[in-house]
Design a protein around this motif. Structure first.
Motif, PDB file in Angstrom:
ATOM      1  N   TRP A 145       0.835  -1.211   0.000  1.00  0.00           N
ATOM      2  CA  TRP A 145       0.000   0.000   0.000  1.00  0.00           C
ATOM      3  C   TRP A 145       0.867   1.258   0.000  1.00  0.00           C
ATOM      4  O   TRP A 145       0.656   2.188  -0.761  1.00  0.00           O
ATOM      5  CB  TRP A 145      -0.918  -0.025   1.219  1.00  0.00           C
ATOM      6  N   VAL A 146       1.852   1.246   0.889  1.00  0.00           N
ATOM      7  CA  VAL A 146       2.754   2.400   0.986  1.00  0.00           C
ATOM      8  C   VAL A 146       3.503   2.600  -0.337  1.00  0.00           C
ATOM      9  O   VAL A 146       3.638   3.717  -0.827  1.00  0.00           O
ATOM     10  CB  VAL A 146       3.743   2.182   2.165  1.00  0.00           C
ATOM     11  N   LEU A 147       3.939   1.491  -0.943  1.00  0.00           N
ATOM     12  CA  LEU A 147       4.693   1.595  -2.196  1.00  0.00           C
ATOM     13  C   LEU A 147       3.818   2.060  -3.355  1.00  0.00           C
ATOM     14  O   LEU A 147       4.253   2.811  -4.219  1.00  0.00           O
ATOM     15  CB  LEU A 147       5.326   0.243  -2.551  1.00  0.00           C
ATOM     16  N   VAL A 148       2.560   1.612  -3.373  1.00  0.00           N
ATOM     17  CA  VAL A 148       1.687   1.956  -4.506  1.00  0.00           C
ATOM     18  C   VAL A 148       1.066   3.343  -4.330  1.00  0.00           C
ATOM     19  O   VAL A 148       0.975   4.116  -5.273  1.00  0.00           O
ATOM     20  CB  VAL A 148       0.581   0.891  -4.678  1.00  0.00           C
ATOM     21  N   ARG A 149       0.657   3.696  -3.107  1.00  0.00           N
ATOM     22  CA  ARG A 149      -0.153   4.889  -2.927  1.00  0.00           C
ATOM     23  C   ARG A 149       0.581   6.142  -2.458  1.00  0.00           C
ATOM     24  O   ARG A 149       0.112   7.241  -2.667  1.00  0.00           O
ATOM     25  CB  ARG A 149      -1.281   4.593  -1.918  1.00  0.00           C
ATOM     26  N   TYR A 150       1.687   5.974  -1.756  1.00  0.00           N
ATOM     27  CA  TYR A 150       2.329   7.157  -1.190  1.00  0.00           C
ATOM     28  C   TYR A 150       3.560   7.544  -1.992  1.00  0.00           C
ATOM     29  O   TYR A 150       4.134   6.735  -2.711  1.00  0.00           O
ATOM     30  CB  TYR A 150       2.735   6.914   0.276  1.00  0.00           C
ATOM     31  N   ARG A 151       3.943   8.808  -1.786  1.00  0.00           N
ATOM     32  CA  ARG A 151       5.192   9.277  -2.387  1.00  0.00           C
ATOM     33  C   ARG A 151       6.067   9.790  -1.266  1.00  0.00           C
ATOM     34  O   ARG A 151       5.644  10.589  -0.459  1.00  0.00           O
ATOM     35  CB  ARG A 151       4.915  10.434  -3.338  1.00  0.00           C
ATOM     36  N   PHE A 152       7.280   9.293  -1.209  1.00  0.00           N
ATOM     37  CA  PHE A 152       8.199   9.832  -0.211  1.00  0.00           C
ATOM     38  C   PHE A 152       9.615   9.553  -0.669  1.00  0.00           C
ATOM     39  O   PHE A 152       9.851   8.724  -1.556  1.00  0.00           O
ATOM     40  CB  PHE A 152       7.944   9.214   1.168  1.00  0.00           C
ATOM     41  N   PHE A 153      10.546  10.236  -0.031  1.00  0.00           N
ATOM     42  CA  PHE A 153      11.945  10.098  -0.408  1.00  0.00           C
ATOM     43  C   PHE A 153      12.436   8.692  -0.054  1.00  0.00           C
ATOM     44  O   PHE A 153      12.192   8.214   1.052  1.00  0.00           O
ATOM     45  CB  PHE A 153      12.780  11.162   0.318  1.00  0.00           C
ATOM     46  N   GLY A 154      13.114   8.037  -0.975  1.00  0.00           N
ATOM     47  CA  GLY A 154      13.676   6.721  -0.690  1.00  0.00           C
ATOM     48  C   GLY A 154      12.725   5.574  -0.989  1.00  0.00           C
ATOM     49  O   GLY A 154      13.000   4.436  -0.642  1.00  0.00           O
ATOM     50  N   LYS A 155      11.609   5.881  -1.632  1.00  0.00           N
ATOM     51  CA  LYS A 155      10.638   4.837  -1.921  1.00  0.00           C
ATOM     52  C   LYS A 155      11.197   3.782  -2.871  1.00  0.00           C
ATOM     53  O   LYS A 155      10.976   2.589  -2.694  1.00  0.00           O
ATOM     54  CB  LYS A 155       9.382   5.473  -2.528  1.00  0.00           C
ATOM     55  N   GLY A 156      11.980   4.254  -3.876  1.00  0.00           N
ATOM     56  CA  GLY A 156      12.561   3.321  -4.837  1.00  0.00           C
ATOM     57  C   GLY A 156      13.481   2.319  -4.154  1.00  0.00           C
ATOM     58  O   GLY A 156      13.491   1.125  -4.483  1.00  0.00           O
ATOM     59  N   LEU A 157      14.214   2.809  -3.170  1.00  0.00           N
ATOM     60  CA  LEU A 157      15.133   1.948  -2.427  1.00  0.00           C
ATOM     61  C   LEU A 157      14.352   0.908  -1.627  1.00  0.00           C
ATOM     62  O   LEU A 157      14.682  -0.278  -1.610  1.00  0.00           O
ATOM     63  CB  LEU A 157      15.974   2.818  -1.490  1.00  0.00           C
ATOM     64  N   LEU A 158      13.291   1.371  -0.979  1.00  0.00           N
ATOM     65  CA  LEU A 158      12.439   0.472  -0.204  1.00  0.00           C
ATOM     66  C   LEU A 158      11.890  -0.624  -1.112  1.00  0.00           C
ATOM     67  O   LEU A 158      11.903  -1.810  -0.785  1.00  0.00           O
ATOM     68  CB  LEU A 158      11.285   1.263   0.427  1.00  0.00           C
TER      69      LEU A 158
END
Lengths: 280, 295, 239
Positions: A89-102
């Motif tokens: 959910w966090v990966l699909v719906r939110y935008r934040f710094f470091g998401k690609g790494l996560l």
């Protein structure tokens, strides 16, 4: 199965060449490397009398190992389904710094050799390890107990839930959520009555895949489990032990039990898929 | 989709407005924190431990471990096994995908299920089945021993184990991709006079190259890292039949923790490299990879 | 009790979707927002439904400060272009959704909800299909389910985004008269978005022609046709 059998398969009408060659090689390779060896496993226990087979499977140590492997795998799959759902959910719906790494990190358990994961987890959760020490203050031992098995299985199976739920979530259309809002639903009702049910087939598929992976896992577990018979000894390890004692039939008996579980999982997955496609 | 994301940035006059598809700030914060914490504790910490333990006694110790003849033999064996297993499974994957995607025949779904089968079999069971076939009490073991061919506790056994556990990787990447692409282009090529080999090389391969690379990448990562199946078949002979992951176990069991983590660090670097290339392929060639990426 | 929309602006990034759009419609009117794609008509509809917030401007409706209410409190029945039916629910469950999510104190009894669903199924002529799933229906049937679902909450206002956009020409014509009939029966103010002028003129009491985020002209179909006020309107109508 190979060359002579192929002539029984009518060549499909197509202008493209190479059906017999590609199909022939596919069947030959599949049969010789996977199917025939698996048959050796299925037939092997029958060299024992049924009585001996029954004794082999129902021995306390075997039952304990099977119960630990399957029970803990189920627990790990359920834990991963909850956290996998949140992570997806966090990966699909939110935008934040470091998401690609996560996002990239999620596949680590899959890319990291299991033995490496095993010694790392064992060091981390040992009584003097970074995490183990914290739990020791509360008198909880993780490494060398069944909790260690759970930790390793949770680690190894996480990508299976995240990566099954994530693409389905990404394809959810926002308009169903909007429709629910205009009909008076609160955000909580939208999530629980519209979003979650739409994800249910993916969540269940993820649980099944995670369970199958965790139940069969060996490398990452044996370092952290402590491997005490009847307590923290997993079924795959018992197979290895029986092989080392040249108890081939005993090893095969446990192997068949595990294979049976895999088949049931495959059937369940197929059933899930046809159920999900019906609701589409 | 764009509409949902633009909301937050459009500088809306009504501060209180929140789109019905958007979570509250509190929920966003909570879920993000849970996700990051879980990944941090469960995935990142083990990775950090590998490197801190490996370098606990400095570079020198790491270097000594890696250049030890037994370690070098393990590295060589792992590379050899992967160098045999990965190309074989690649050829199989292409051939299976060609048959399944370009032709219609009964039992197709069943065949796809069978190809996926090794994924749901425990690696230890995978090792076990070859012991049952090639062991001295097995179907073929005594016959092969008569010709002085060793499978168990030798390279062939290790290769077999590696093939089994990496069996579906290339195939399951290519099958959905090639089914999606259909057969029009190939039919056109054939109608223009191309033979089968030319058609594959000039028409099919350029269309699937990134998907193929993706499958090979994952296949290779798993081949180098496989432990359970290889463990059953290798016999753990130091300097001869120990692969890198088995060598990690051997060093660890002998209380040479720094040594174990030194080899583990190499494997972890390989894993990180795999993840980096994988992420790059997914980002750059998203359209050309198969839609469904399950493991 | 009329609908007064005034000076609505809305930007997506730097793109101005609405640029001071506004019009007034009497209570119970059937209004068509007519314009080419990108003229801002869907954005205006979504603002009325509470799915977007404007950057500035006001909407007054039934003495309510409409824009300060969240979507779920507006009771604006919204029919989406692709219907947005809940795929995992039966037709009956879809229609009942808006009643079932009400707080316990306002929620009708189970039997009352069932009765209401039956009535609505009858209204949209899908009596026997309550147990089906949306995937088992034709496009026209789905459209009617979406409308029944929106009507179930006894909406204050009905909003329809290209209600016939996904249907073939024959079904469109049938549904047009039927929708007009439903609107007259329910008596709620309705706004529908369309790019098809024939549809707009055939169905609406009031046509608002939109272009580049503004309302070019508002009037009865006859007035707009007889006296196009701007060059754009006469151009658009002559196409």
């Amino acid at each position: 199965m190979s060359a002579p059998g192929l002539s029984l398969i009518a060549r499909p009408r197509s202008v493209l060449p190479g059906f017999r060659l590609s199909m022939g090689f596919t069947l030959f390779y599949l049969a010789s490397l996977v199917l025939i060896p698996l048959m050796a496993l299925v037939l092997r226990p029958f060299e024992l009398s049924f009585e001996d087979l029954w004794t082999a499977v129902t021995a306390t140590r075997t039952l304990g190992a099977l119960r630990l492997s399957f029970g803990t795998a189920l627990a790990a799959a359920l834990i991963d389904s909850v956290f996998g759902l949140i992570i997806a959910w966090v990966l699909v719906r939110y935008r934040f710094f470091g998401k690609g790494l996560l996002d990239a990190l999620i596949d680590l358990p899959f890319a990291l050799p299991t033995a490496v994961a095993g010694i790392a987890l064992s060091t981390l959760y040992a009584p003097n390890g970074w995490i183990g020490a914290v739990f020791m203050e509360y008198g909880i031992r993780i490494a060398y107990t069944p909790w260690g098995v759970l930790v390793a299985m949770t680690f190894i199976a996480l990508p299976f839930t995240v990566r099954t739920i994530q693409p389905v979530m990404a394809e959810l259309r926002g308009d169903a959520e909007e429709a629910a809002a205009t009909l008076g639903a609160t955000r909580f009702q939208i999530l629980s009555r519209v979003v979650l049910p739409a994800l249910l087939p993916a969540i269940l598929t993820g649980i099944a895949l995670a369970f199958a992976r965790a139940a069969g896992e060996y490398g990452s577990i044996i370092f952290i489990a402590g491997n005490l018979p009847n307590i923290s000894e997993i079924a795959p390890l018992l197979i290895v032990i029986k092989l080392e004692q040249y108890d081939y039939a005993g090893a095969a008996a446990i192997g068949v039990m595990m294979l049976l579980a895999s088949f049931i999982m495959l059937l369940a997955l197929n059933a899930l898929q046809s159920w999900a496609s019906k609701r589409r | 989709m764009a509409r949902f994301f633009f909301n937050g940035r459009s500088g809306s006059r009504r501060r209180s407005f929140r789109s019905p598809t958007e979570d509250s700030a509190a929920l966003k914060l909570t879920l993000s924190a849970i996700a990051i914490a879980f990944v941090g504790v469960f995935l990142l910490l083990p990775l950090l431990v590998v490197f801190t333990e490996a370098f606990a006694e400095g570079w020198d110790h790491v270097w000594t471990t890696i250049t030890d003849p037994d370690s070098l033999a393990a590295i060589k064996l792992s590379l050899t096994a992967a160098a045999i297993a990965v190309p074989l499974n690649t050829v199989f994957g292409i051939s299976a995908a060609w048959a399944i995607a370009k032709f219609d025949f009964p039992g197709k779904t069943f065949l796809v299920t069978l190809i996926d089968l090794p994924f749901s079999v425990s690696p230890v069971v995978a090792g076990l089945i070859y012991v049952l076939v090639f062991g001295m009490q097995g179907w073929l073991g005594p016959t092969l021993a008569g010709y002085d061919i060793r499978v168990l506790f030798a390279l062939p056994g290790i290769v077999l184990a590696t093939i089994f556990v990496t069996f579906p990787f290339v195939a399951r990447e290519l099958i959905p991709l090639m089914v999606d692409q259909g057969r029009d282009e190939e039919e056109a090529a054939v109608s223009l006079g191309a033979n089968g080999f030319q058609t594959f090389l000039r028409v099919t391969l350029p269309n699937i190259k990134w998907g193929l690379l993706y499958g090979i990448l994952l296949c290779n990562a798993r081949a180098l890292g496989e432990f359970g199946a290889v463990s059953v078949l290798s016999g753990h002979i130091r300097g001869e039949t120990n692969t890198m992951p088995l060598h990690v176990q051997l060093l660890y069991d002998n209380y040479d923790y720094v040594g174990a983590f030194a080899i583990a660090a190499i494997l972890a670097m390989l894993a990180l490299l795999t993840l980096a290339v994988k992420s790059f392929l997914e980002w750059r060639y998203a359209d050309e990879l198969a839609a469904s990426h399950r493991h | 009790m009329s609908l007064v929309i005034d000076a609505i602006t809305k930007k997506y990034g730097r793109f101005p979707a609405l640029n001071g759009a506004g019009f007034t419609a009497p209570d119970g009117a059937f209004v068509a927002l007519l314009g080419p794609s990108g003229s801002g008509k869907t954005t205006l509809l979504r603002i009325l439904g509470g799915l977007e917030a404007p950057d500035s401007g006001t909407v007054r409706f039934a003495d309510l400060n409409w824009l300060d209410m969240p979507a779920r409190e507006r009771r604006a029945g919204f029919v989406f272009q692709q219907y947005a039916l809940f795929r995992h629910m039966t037709v009956a469950k879809n229609i009942a959704f808006g009643l079932e999510v009400r707080p316990r104190s306002e929620r009708p009894a189970r039997a009352d909800i069932a009765r209401r669903v039956e009535e609505l199924l009858e209204l949209v002529q899908l009596q026997d299909l309550g147990k089906r799933y949306p995937s088992q229906l034709s496009g026209g049937q789905r459209q009617r389910v979406a409308l029944a679902r929106a009507l179930a909450i006894e909406p204050r206002m009905l909003l329809l985004d290209e209600p016939f956009g996904a249907l073939d020409a024959k079904v469109r014509k049938e549904l047009r008269e039927w929708l007009r009939h439903i609107h007259d029966k329910a008596g709620v103010t309705s706004v529908f978005v369309t790019h098809d002028q024939e549809e707009a003129f055939a169905m609406a009491d009031l046509v608002a022609v939109m272009n580049k985020g503004r309302i070019e002209q508002v009037g009865t179909p006859a007035d707009v046709r007889r006296e196009p006020k701007t060059a754009f309107v006469s151009d658009f109508l002559s196409n």
